[in-house]
Design a protein around this motif. Structure first.
Motif: not given
Length: 420
Positions: A36, A39, A131, A135, A138-139, A157, A160-161, A164
């Motif tokens: 996280f 990101g 979530g 994540e 898609t990642g 992304h 969504g992050a 999540f």
């Protein structure tokens, strides 16, 4: 025999239990927190406040509260943060799948809520599972260049992050005391497969009539850890040059041969893929247009080469996780180009850079003033002692310390210095 998934007897694996689940949870707690944070740093590195050029998430609102001008030191900063983000994300996939498998019975618990705290936990679990799958999927798709999203990867992304991680934080607060108690109860018998003490808080994790074990809990932990190490070993090589890169079998750019010679290092998109023809990048046709408060100048590649040239050793790092070691770039400092159109080099402003490419993301990209003023930030003409190849951005490309690869624009056609 009761066949309803809501019945504890439905789930027969002797591996499920508080200790196994808690151990995986602690690993994910540390790993996902790092994911996280790295990101968010990756998002900040794009300087999305340079709106609307770099901003792929215009409705971020308070979610962008932490954004700051991305620094140019150390020059390998983005290479480190994004390399950790992608490599760790891939390596955690077996741990995530094992964790989800270990708590599947909890998704079918009845009654749905025994208390307000339990209802919050169930809701956080629903958002958490949805979530985390969103994540990670898609990642991984983005890393594999499979752009099958119902929209742009960046906002999907990013938003969504936050959804999540909010559910993740609630879940950690609610479950951390129980997880720590379960780990303290760890005994040799538990590790080898014996049923651990059943807590009233965990009624569905331990089967009341388990099958005979085919592997111990310790063996299951080794299996999950071995899977993570395998993924780590077949992904991490994309962060290095030379033979090590060929070990990155799961990375699209990892095993690819970039060729030999001074330009023989990793690229993302080729000139052909971006619609760049040899005719428009020829010495006769190509001109760089530079605009500022004192007007506009047009420079051929030969005229650029007559300006003071400088060198810098800088890496390239991509959002997909791959990077190169330092390459020696030579070209004109961005702040010197700003001076040509009326700005003092030490107070050069933001710049909008436009490429010849016709399609794809970041055909236009903006750089902050601190990036423009850095003496290592160049409009590069050569690399490693040879002129840029077409795939590396000939006739000229941007190279900036610590910037994501897409901001190091290739096939530069126009630069506009001033307020964006």
């Amino acid at each position: 025999m009761e066949r309803s998934p809501s019945s504890p007897a439905f789930w027969r694996s002797p591996l499920r239990g508080p200790w196994f689940t808690s151990l995986l949870g602690v690993v994910l707690l540390a790993g996902i927190t790092v994911l996280f944070v790295t990101g968010l740093l990756s998002y900040a590195a794009y300087n999305p406040d340079l709106s609307p050029v770099n901003d792929k998430t215009p409705d971020k609102g308070v979610l962008g509260f932490y954004l700051f001008p991305w620094p140019t030191d150390p020059p390998w900063l983005y290479r480190l943060t994004q390399g950790v983000h992608v490599t760790l994300g891939i390596a955690l996939v077996p741990v995530l799948l094992a964790k989800l498998w270990s708590v599947v019975p909890r998704l079918f618990q009845l009654p749905p809520a025994r208390s307000v705290a339990h209802a919050l936990e169930r809701l956080s679990l629903l958002l958490l599972v949805g979530g985390v799958l969103f994540e990670f999927v898609t990642g991984v798709l983005n890393i594999q260049l499979a752009y099958v999203f119902p929209g742009s990867f960046y906002p999907l992304h990013f938003y969504g992050a936050w959804v999540f991680f909010a559910a993740f934080a609630v879940h950690v607060v609610l479950r951390a005391p129980t997880a720590l108690r379960n780990l303290r109860r760890m005994r040799t018998g538990d590790e080898e497969g014996a049923a651990p003490p059943v807590s009233a808080e965990e009624p569905s994790l331990v089967s009341p009539s388990p099958d005979e074990p085919t592997v111990s809990r310790r063996g299951a932990v080794w299996l999950v850890g071995g899977g993570s190490l395998l993924l780590l070993g077949t992904t991490a090589g994309q962060n290095f040059d030379g033979p090590v890169r060929r070990t990155a079998l799961l990375a699209p750019h990892g095993g690819a041969d970039p060729g030999s010679g001074p330009n023989g290092f990793q690229i993302n998109k080729t000139a052909a893929a971006r619609g760049i023809s040899a005719a428009e990048t020829s010495e006769e046709a190509w001109r760089l247009v530079v605009t500022g408060p004192s007007g506009t100048v047009r420079l051929s590649r030969a005229e650029l080469a007559e300006l003071p040239l400088h060198s810098a050793a800088l890496p390239i790092a991509c959002v997909e996780g791959w990077s190169t070691s330092d390459q020696w770039w030579r070209g004109v400092r961005l702040r010197d180009l700003a001076a040509l159109v009326g700005h003092e080099p030490e107070t050069a402003p933001d710049v909008l850079v436009e490429s010849l490419q016709r399609h794809g993301a970041f055909r236009r990209a903006a750089l902050r003033a601190n990036q423009v003023r850095d003496p290592r930030s160049l409009l590069a003409l050569d690399v490693n002692g040879e002129r840029l190849s077409p795939d590396h951005g000939h006739p000229a490309r941007i190279i900036v310390p610590a910037a994501p690869g897409v901001l190091n624009t290739k096939w530069v056609a126009r630069m506009t210095f001033g307020e964006l």
